[in-house]
Design a protein around this motif. Structure first.
Motif: not given
Length: 72
Positions: A46-58, A67-72
Motif C-alpha cells: 500500500k505504501g508503494n501505491n500497489h493494490s495488495p490482494v491475498v488468497a481466499r484459500v491458501r 475469484d481466488h483473491w480478495r483485497s487486503a
C-alpha cells in the motif's frame, strides 16, 4: 495502482507446516519484497501505491483466476 499478490512462503508447503514469511509478487511471479508477516507485506504494498490482494484459500492461488483473491 497495480494489483500485487501477497503469498505465504515456502510455496507448496505441506498443510499444517509453518509459514516462514510472506512475499509480494507481481502478476509475472517476480518477487517485489519479502517480509516476516502478512501485515508488513500489505503495508509495504500500500505504501508503494500497489493494490495488495491475498488468497481466499491458501492452496487456491492461481493469479489468472480473480475469484481466488480478495483485497487486503
Amino acid at each position: 495502482m497495480a494489483n500485487v499478490f501477497v503469498e505465504a512462503r515456502p510455496k507448496g508447503r505441506p498443510e499444517g507446516s509453518a509459514i516462514e514469511g510472506y512475499v509480494v509478487e507481481d502478476h509475472a511471479d517476480n518477487v517485489l519484497g519479502s517480509f516476516s508477516t502478512q501485515e508488513k507485506a500489505i503495508a509495504w504494498a500500500k505504501g508503494n501505491n500497489h493494490s495488495p490482494v491475498v488468497a481466499r484459500v491458501r492452496h487456491l492461488n492461481d493469479k489468472k483466476k480473480p475469484d481466488h483473491w480478495r483485497s487486503a
